[in-house]
Write a protein that holds these residues in place. Structure first.
Motif, PDB file in Angstrom:
ATOM      1  N   ASN A  63       0.814  -1.218   0.000  1.00 52.96           N
ATOM      2  CA  ASN A  63       0.000   0.000   0.000  1.00 52.96           C
ATOM      3  C   ASN A  63       0.849   1.270   0.000  1.00 52.96           C
ATOM      4  OD1 ASN A  63      -2.340  -1.564   0.089  1.00 52.96           O
ATOM      5  ND2 ASN A  63      -2.238  -1.684   2.325  1.00 52.96           N
ATOM      6  N   ASN A  64       2.153   1.106  -0.073  1.00 51.94           N
ATOM      7  CA  ASN A  64       3.088   2.228  -0.086  1.00 51.94           C
ATOM      8  C   ASN A  64       2.889   3.148   1.112  1.00 51.94           C
ATOM      9  OD1 ASN A  64       5.216   3.689  -1.023  1.00 51.94           O
ATOM     10  ND2 ASN A  64       4.009   4.869  -2.478  1.00 51.94           N
ATOM     11  N   ASN A  65       2.785   2.561   2.287  1.00 51.28           N
ATOM     12  CA  ASN A  65       2.620   3.322   3.520  1.00 51.28           C
ATOM     13  C   ASN A  65       3.997   3.569   4.123  1.00 51.28           C
ATOM     14  OD1 ASN A  65       1.920   4.429   5.939  1.00 51.28           O
ATOM     15  ND2 ASN A  65       0.460   2.831   6.490  1.00 51.28           N
ATOM     16  N   LYS A  66       4.535   4.779   3.912  1.00 52.13           N
ATOM     17  CA  LYS A  66       5.904   5.057   4.340  1.00 52.13           C
ATOM     18  C   LYS A  66       6.048   5.182   5.850  1.00 52.13           C
ATOM     19  CE  LYS A  66       5.432   9.995   3.590  1.00 52.13           C
ATOM     20  NZ  LYS A  66       5.890  11.144   2.856  1.00 52.13           N
ATOM     21  N   ASN A  67       4.940   5.349   6.574  1.00 57.30           N
ATOM     22  CA  ASN A  67       5.025   5.457   8.034  1.00 57.30           C
ATOM     23  C   ASN A  67       5.351   4.120   8.692  1.00 57.30           C
ATOM     24  OD1 ASN A  67       4.365   8.167   7.851  1.00 57.30           O
ATOM     25  ND2 ASN A  67       2.176   7.758   8.014  1.00 57.30           N
ATOM     26  N   ILE A  68       4.882   3.034   8.109  1.00 54.11           N
ATOM     27  CA  ILE A  68       5.097   1.703   8.676  1.00 54.11           C
ATOM     28  C   ILE A  68       6.268   1.000   8.004  1.00 54.11           C
ATOM     29  CG2 ILE A  68       4.016  -0.535   9.133  1.00 54.11           C
ATOM     30  CD1 ILE A  68       1.326   0.876   9.044  1.00 54.11           C
ATOM     31  N   ARG A  69       6.495   1.316   6.746  1.00 60.34           N
ATOM     32  CA  ARG A  69       7.537   0.656   5.962  1.00 60.34           C
ATOM     33  C   ARG A  69       8.909   0.915   6.584  1.00 60.34           C
ATOM     34  NH1 ARG A  69       7.057   3.227   0.927  1.00 60.34           N
ATOM     35  NH2 ARG A  69       8.543   4.746   1.680  1.00 60.34           N
ATOM     36  N   PRO A  70       9.745  -0.121   6.704  1.00 63.14           N
ATOM     37  CA  PRO A  70      11.085   0.046   7.290  1.00 63.14           C
ATOM     38  C   PRO A  70      12.007   0.869   6.399  1.00 63.14           C
ATOM     39  CG  PRO A  70      10.497  -2.280   7.060  1.00 63.14           C
ATOM     40  CD  PRO A  70       9.435  -1.498   6.399  1.00 63.14           C
ATOM     41  N   ASP A  71      13.074   1.393   6.979  1.00 63.84           N
ATOM     42  CA  ASP A  71      14.054   2.171   6.236  1.00 63.84           C
ATOM     43  C   ASP A  71      14.933   1.252   5.392  1.00 63.84           C
ATOM     44  OD1 ASP A  71      13.160   4.573   7.261  1.00 63.84           O
ATOM     45  OD2 ASP A  71      14.459   4.430   9.020  1.00 63.84           O
ATOM     46  N   TYR A  72      15.836   1.865   4.621  1.00 65.43           N
ATOM     47  CA  TYR A  72      16.577   1.111   3.611  1.00 65.43           C
ATOM     48  C   TYR A  72      17.325  -0.123   4.115  1.00 65.43           C
ATOM     49  CZ  TYR A  72      19.700  -0.448   0.069  1.00 65.43           C
ATOM     50  OH  TYR A  72      20.367  -1.247  -0.794  1.00 65.43           O
ATOM     51  N   PRO A  73      18.139  -0.059   5.099  1.00 70.72           N
ATOM     52  CA  PRO A  73      18.906  -1.284   5.397  1.00 70.72           C
ATOM     53  C   PRO A  73      18.008  -2.475   5.727  1.00 70.72           C
ATOM     54  CG  PRO A  73      19.658   0.549   6.753  1.00 70.72           C
ATOM     55  CD  PRO A  73      18.478   1.009   6.000  1.00 70.72           C
ATOM     56  N   PHE A  74      16.860  -2.220   6.340  1.00 68.52           N
ATOM     57  CA  PHE A  74      15.969  -3.304   6.730  1.00 68.52           C
ATOM     58  C   PHE A  74      15.086  -3.751   5.572  1.00 68.52           C
ATOM     59  CE2 PHE A  74      16.780  -0.622  10.449  1.00 68.52           C
ATOM     60  CZ  PHE A  74      17.497  -1.531  11.198  1.00 68.52           C
ATOM     61  N   ILE A  75      14.629  -2.795   4.781  1.00 66.84           N
ATOM     62  CA  ILE A  75      13.737  -3.160   3.676  1.00 66.84           C
ATOM     63  C   ILE A  75      14.505  -3.923   2.597  1.00 66.84           C
ATOM     64  CG2 ILE A  75      13.928  -1.107   2.225  1.00 66.84           C
ATOM     65  CD1 ILE A  75      10.749  -1.371   2.126  1.00 66.84           C
ATOM     66  N   ARG A  76      15.791  -3.732   2.535  1.00 67.98           N
ATOM     67  CA  ARG A  76      16.598  -4.460   1.551  1.00 67.98           C
ATOM     68  C   ARG A  76      16.471  -5.967   1.761  1.00 67.98           C
ATOM     69  NH1 ARG A  76      21.586  -6.771   0.956  1.00 67.98           N
ATOM     70  NH2 ARG A  76      22.586  -6.438  -1.038  1.00 67.98           N
ATOM     71  N   SER A  77      16.645  -6.416   2.993  1.00 68.32           N
ATOM     72  CA  SER A  77      16.542  -7.858   3.268  1.00 68.32           C
ATOM     73  C   SER A  77      15.108  -8.350   3.079  1.00 68.32           C
ATOM     74  CB  SER A  77      17.038  -8.173   4.676  1.00 68.32           C
ATOM     75  OG  SER A  77      16.291  -7.455   5.622  1.00 68.32           O
ATOM     76  N   ILE A  78      14.137  -7.495   3.386  1.00 62.97           N
ATOM     77  CA  ILE A  78      12.735  -7.876   3.196  1.00 62.97           C
ATOM     78  C   ILE A  78      12.435  -8.055   1.712  1.00 62.97           C
ATOM     79  CG2 ILE A  78      10.362  -7.022   3.410  1.00 62.97           C
ATOM     80  CD1 ILE A  78      11.243  -5.747   6.081  1.00 62.97           C
ATOM     81  N   LEU A  79      12.939  -7.150   0.890  1.00 61.30           N
ATOM     82  CA  LEU A  79      12.699  -7.243  -0.558  1.00 61.30           C
ATOM     83  C   LEU A  79      13.377  -8.472  -1.157  1.00 61.30           C
ATOM     84  CD1 LEU A  79      12.979  -3.500  -1.629  1.00 61.30           C
ATOM     85  CD2 LEU A  79      10.914  -4.859  -1.300  1.00 61.30           C
ATOM     86  N   ILE A  80      14.552  -8.804  -0.652  1.00 59.16           N
ATOM     87  CA  ILE A  80      15.227 -10.020  -1.131  1.00 59.16           C
ATOM     88  C   ILE A  80      14.390 -11.248  -0.801  1.00 59.16           C
ATOM     89  CG2 ILE A  80      17.237 -11.509  -0.752  1.00 59.16           C
ATOM     90  CD1 ILE A  80      18.887  -8.929  -0.393  1.00 59.16           C
ATOM     91  N   LYS A  81      13.858 -11.291   0.404  1.00 57.88           N
ATOM     92  CA  LYS A  81      13.032 -12.432   0.821  1.00 57.88           C
ATOM     93  C   LYS A  81      11.740 -12.495  -0.001  1.00 57.88           C
ATOM     94  CE  LYS A  81      12.379 -15.840   3.608  1.00 57.88           C
ATOM     95  NZ  LYS A  81      13.203 -17.027   3.579  1.00 57.88           N
ATOM     96  N   LEU A  82      11.135 -11.342  -0.276  1.00 58.48           N
ATOM     97  CA  LEU A  82       9.915 -11.313  -1.089  1.00 58.48           C
ATOM     98  C   LEU A  82      10.200 -11.775  -2.520  1.00 58.48           C
ATOM     99  CD1 LEU A  82       8.126  -8.047   0.096  1.00 58.48           C
ATOM    100  CD2 LEU A  82       7.387 -10.409   0.459  1.00 58.48           C
ATOM    101  N   GLU A  83      11.350 -11.404  -3.070  1.00 56.12           N
ATOM    102  CA  GLU A  83      11.720 -11.869  -4.414  1.00 56.12           C
ATOM    103  C   GLU A  83      11.804 -13.386  -4.454  1.00 56.12           C
ATOM    104  OE1 GLU A  83      15.393  -9.911  -5.265  1.00 56.12           O
ATOM    105  OE2 GLU A  83      14.422  -8.076  -5.943  1.00 56.12           O
ATOM    106  N   GLU A  84      12.393 -13.964  -3.425  1.00 54.71           N
ATOM    107  CA  GLU A  84      12.516 -15.424  -3.370  1.00 54.71           C
ATOM    108  C   GLU A  84      11.151 -16.091  -3.245  1.00 54.71           C
ATOM    109  OE1 GLU A  84      15.033 -16.353  -0.080  1.00 54.71           O
ATOM    110  OE2 GLU A  84      16.775 -15.355  -0.942  1.00 54.71           O
ATOM    111  N   CYS A  85      10.321 -15.583  -2.345  1.00 59.48           N
ATOM    112  CA  CYS A  85       9.026 -16.222  -2.080  1.00 59.48           C
ATOM    113  C   CYS A  85       8.029 -16.031  -3.214  1.00 59.48           C
ATOM    114  CB  CYS A  85       8.435 -15.678  -0.778  1.00 59.48           C
ATOM    115  SG  CYS A  85       9.394 -16.128   0.666  1.00 59.48           S
ATOM    116  N   LEU A  86       8.113 -14.911  -3.914  1.00 62.70           N
ATOM    117  CA  LEU A  86       7.178 -14.639  -5.009  1.00 62.70           C
ATOM    118  C   LEU A  86       7.738 -15.068  -6.363  1.00 62.70           C
ATOM    119  CD1 LEU A  86       5.911 -11.138  -3.863  1.00 62.70           C
ATOM    120  CD2 LEU A  86       4.686 -13.309  -3.732  1.00 62.70           C
ATOM    121  N   LEU A  87       8.897 -15.694  -6.360  1.00 63.69           N
ATOM    122  CA  LEU A  87       9.540 -16.202  -7.570  1.00 63.69           C
ATOM    123  C   LEU A  87       9.752 -15.097  -8.605  1.00 63.69           C
ATOM    124  CD1 LEU A  87       7.539 -19.530  -7.918  1.00 63.69           C
ATOM    125  CD2 LEU A  87       9.754 -19.182  -6.795  1.00 63.69           C
TER     126      LEU A  87
END
Length: 164
Positions: free
Chosen positions: A65-89
């Motif tokens: 939902n592109n909610n920047k208030n809840i979304r983590p900052d860069y160092p943390f979102i990087r690992s989250i995005l990597i995990k999402l790439e793996e899980c969503l193929l």
């Protein structure tokens, strides 16, 4: 007149920040679209994706939902995005490349040196200053003791001459 106005205008930084923030939001809109589409294509709910990826539902919702208030900052979102790439193929680094652009933009603005944020312990500037203080102290102490040693030696020689 415009030159004087620009010199004393304090809102210049806020205008740059607005452009910066709007650029970041556009990248996160792209990330949110990609994540949502990939999740829908795999017929997964947010809860199922959360269970598979071990990422909290509120974080996935904030990304989608592109909610920047809840979304983590860069160092943390990087690992989250990597995990999402793996899980969503998704293709490797599709989400991560968008987030890397954000980091580069933020680094450009952070190059200003502010004295009140000067940390003597954890920065190279502090280490350099500490080194110069040590060298200066050693130089001054050495000079002081050498001068005093010469005075003491002269007094000893005078005392020996007087005693003879």
């Amino acid at each position: 007149m415009n030159i004087l106005k620009n010199l004393f205008l304090l809102n210049k930084k806020s205008e740059k920040n607005k452009d910066l923030i709007s650029g970041l939001v556009d990248q996160y809109i792209e990330i949110s679209k990609l994540v949502k589409e990939a999740r829908m294509q795999q017929n997964l709910t947010v809860k199922e994706l959360s269970y598979i990826s071990k990422i909290p539902e509120r974080i996935i919702n904030s990304i989608e939902n592109n909610n920047k208030n809840i979304r983590p900052d860069y160092p943390f979102i990087r690992s989250i995005l990597i995990k999402l790439e793996e899980c969503l193929l998704l293709k490797k680094n599709t989400l991560l490349d968008l987030a890397v652009k954000e980091r580069k933009i933020l680094k450009k603005e952070g190059k200003k040196f502010v004295f009140r944020k000067f940390d003597l312990i954890n920065t190279w500037q502090g280490s350099l200053l500490y080194f110069f203080i040590l060298v200066l102290t050693i130089f001054l102490l050495k000079r002081y003791f050498i001068l005093n040693v010469n005075v003491i030696e002269i007094q000893n020689i005078e005392n020996q001459i007087i005693d003879k």
